[in-house]
Structures are given as C-alpha cells and as structure tokens.
Write a protein that holds these residues in place. Sequence first.
Motif, mmCIF file in Angstrom:
data_model
loop_
_atom_site.group_PDB
_atom_site.id
_atom_site.type_symbol
_atom_site.label_atom_id
_atom_site.label_comp_id
_atom_site.label_asym_id
_atom_site.label_seq_id
_atom_site.Cartn_x
_atom_site.Cartn_y
_atom_site.Cartn_z
ATOM 1 N N GLY A 193 55.038 12.602 -14.900
ATOM 2 C CA GLY A 193 56.866 12.557 -14.941
ATOM 3 C C GLY A 193 56.908 13.042 -14.045
ATOM 4 N N LEU A 194 58.433 13.624 -13.883
ATOM 5 C CA LEU A 194 58.783 13.913 -11.855
ATOM 6 C C LEU A 194 59.542 15.290 -11.865
ATOM 7 C CD1 LEU A 194 59.565 12.789 -8.800
ATOM 8 C CD2 LEU A 194 61.965 12.082 -9.993
ATOM 9 N N TYR A 195 59.073 16.129 -11.372
ATOM 10 C CA TYR A 195 59.620 17.476 -11.496
ATOM 11 C C TYR A 195 60.477 17.473 -10.457
ATOM 12 C CZ TYR A 195 59.850 22.598 -11.909
ATOM 13 O OH TYR A 195 60.504 23.931 -11.869
ATOM 14 N N PRO A 196 61.914 18.479 -10.545
ATOM 15 C CA PRO A 196 62.762 19.087 -11.890
ATOM 16 C C PRO A 196 63.042 17.724 -12.932
ATOM 17 C CG PRO A 196 63.823 19.425 -10.090
ATOM 18 C CD PRO A 196 62.279 19.299 -9.264
#
Length: 419
Positions: free
Chosen positions: A416-419
């Motif tokens: 996934g992509l943070y934040p």
Amino acid sequence: MRQNAATPNAWETALAQFDQVAKLMSLSVDISQVLRNFDRALTVSVPIRMDDGSLKVFTGFRVQHNAARGPYKGGIRYHPELTFDDLKALAMEMTWKCSLAGVPFGGAKGGIVCNPKTLSKGELERLTRRYTYAIMPIIGIEKDIPAPDVNTNEQIMAWMMDTYSINNGYCTPGIVTGKPINVGGSLGRTDATGLGIAHTIANATRYKKMNPKNLKVVIQGYGNVGSAVGKFLSEMGCRIVAVSSSKGGIYNPKGLDHHALLKHYQESGSFDRFPRAEGITNESLLELPCDVLVPAAMSNQITKENADRIRAKLIVEGANGPTTIEADRRLNERKIPVIPDILANAGGVIVSYFEWVQDVQCYFWCEHEVNEKLKNILDRTYEAVHAFAQEKKLSMRTAAMSIAIKRIADAISVRGLYP
C-alpha cells in the motif's frame, strides 16, 4: 558513461524498456509512476588530500531505485565518465535483476567520478573512506548494501566495511558484499558472475538442443567476468575462439587456451602478440561467426549499426546493457535469441545475497554449497523465463522483465501507499 550524440542515454533507454513492458503487461498507471522514479538519490562531495599535498574534490553518488521487496543492493563503480543517468539506469536494472532471481533486495547503484588508474593506493583508500563516510546516512545492513562494480574490488569493499564499522562502533561485515574471505566474504563470490553466465549458456544451449562440446564462443571483455566465463566454458568443452580487452582482441577459429590467455595478459597487459592468433578490434570481434557471443565489456556495444552483421547463433549478455533497444528489436526480427543481462549476469548479486545472509547469521558455507545454491536458483529462474516466453510468444528479455516487474508491482500493491 558520458553521452555523446551517437550514444543512447542510459536512463532514457531504461525508461523506454520499462514502458514497453509495462504497456504489454497493462500495468496500472499508479504502479508505473512509482517504478519510473527512484526512491532516493544522494550526491556528495568527496574531498581528499593527494599524495603531493594538494586537495582535490571528487563527486560521488548513491541512487536507490526501489525497496518494495527488501533493502537496496547494488555496486559501487569508479570511472572518469560516470554520470548520474548511468547510475539511475543501473539502479533500476538491479531492481529487476534481484526480483527476477527471487533475491529479497531492491536496486541501487553508486560511484565516484574518477580515474582510479591514476590514483595511488593511499589516494584510493582515502577516497573510498571519505565516500563511505559521506553516504553512511543512507546505507546499512537492513537499508542498503553496496558491492564491487567497475574498477572496484574486494580491497575497496574492505575499506568501506572498516570505515562503516569504526563509525558504527562495532564490526559490521554485512554492510558490504564482495569482501575478502577473512573479513566476512563468501567463498565462491569472486567467480559468481562468470559461473552464473556459464550456467545460463548451458541452460540456453540445452533448450536450443546445441551440444556444448566444441561450441564456438566469442567473449568481448576478458576481464574478471569474461575470463571466469572462459574458464568455466572451457571446462564444459566449449571452444573459445576470440577474446578481447579494452585495447583490442585476438581470434583463432581453432580455439584459444584459457590458461595461456590469462598468463599472457597478466604478463603483458594486453593480448598483443599472443601466439597463433589474429589481432582484431572489439568492433569486428562482435561480428565473427560463432555459436555463442558473450558481450562482457561495457554497455551499448551491439547497436542498430552492427546488429545486421552479427553472426552469432545465440547472444548471452555478460555486461549490463550491452544491446541497445534498436539492436534488440533487429536481433529479434532476425531470430537471434538474446539472453538478457538481468538473467545472464545475476550470479554476482545472488552470491552477494548469500554473503549477506552468512554475515548476518555469522555462519558460513563451503564453496560447494554456495555453488550448488547458485545453480539451483539460476536453473529455476531460466526455466521460468523460458516457459513464460514460450507461452506468451515473447523474447527472453521481455519475459524476464515481465516476471520481475510483476513481482515488484505485487509487493507495492500489497504494502500500500504510506501515509
């Protein structure tokens, strides 16, 4: 290396190759955007005191492409014509190479713009130690693990390891790979890239039903990697008919003795006046009739200008990026198979991974165990790429990149992509 009007830009070439495969895979725009860019790039000044008392400032780099599947991994090269674009392209290629081999690393590359052949041992040591200190904030056993590359060796790695360890406060052998055995290096690492290329040739010729006995092989670049390829292929029964260094090459269709070649080169620094052989240029060497051509020198050696004159039945890329996009397309049209660099020369990074594992565990393997594990990975990887290429009717390069990119895309998606 520095670009001129006739030399393709390495980064533009790497992006074009990626874009072609991404389009074929229908890769999502989001993932493509991530992989078309690099995670981090550091440019550092490297001032050192020269032997004559003067101060000289060199420029160094470390480029980290993608760490979705693990810490960054990649070599350090010293070259007077090194460019930032070279390193971006090489870091991206390392990401694909590690992914394809199933090694849990991402891609990185670094280096210093310098001519190491003009530096004394003391100057080289001071340069290496200052560069290591400069890039320390972004390297580490679980962050980024450098290794040798063009014009660097196990002594350079020992200086890097020592500098990092002193500043870290304790001995940290796992910070680099390609070290001397007595400071945490791995048995089998020195010849790993050449042995891996030899295994790849064995796999490729088996699938093409070519008998390795007496195969005529041409090797451009008979340095550390090329000479190891020559050694292992000679042991397999192949006939090495032409070799070269940066100063030119030699050709004898009846074959050249590997041990005599090495002895002559070590004594004279070139292949000039090698007995019973014809002198040839590096350019003409590529166009000799042979069963297997191994470009193991520098990038951009097989181009649109000479692709139609290549007479090899099989090309196995020992160097990084020796074939331009246009040449690759033409060779594919001519039905000359090309085993891509990310598959063919992955032996070095695979055994670097083994070295890192051994350092972290403080438990070391015998050379037979290292070589067996290397062969198992390369055999499995070649089989997967060949099967995918046959199933989808793709070139080996496109198949290899497709497999590698999908694994990284899957890792990015699931993280996934943070934040």
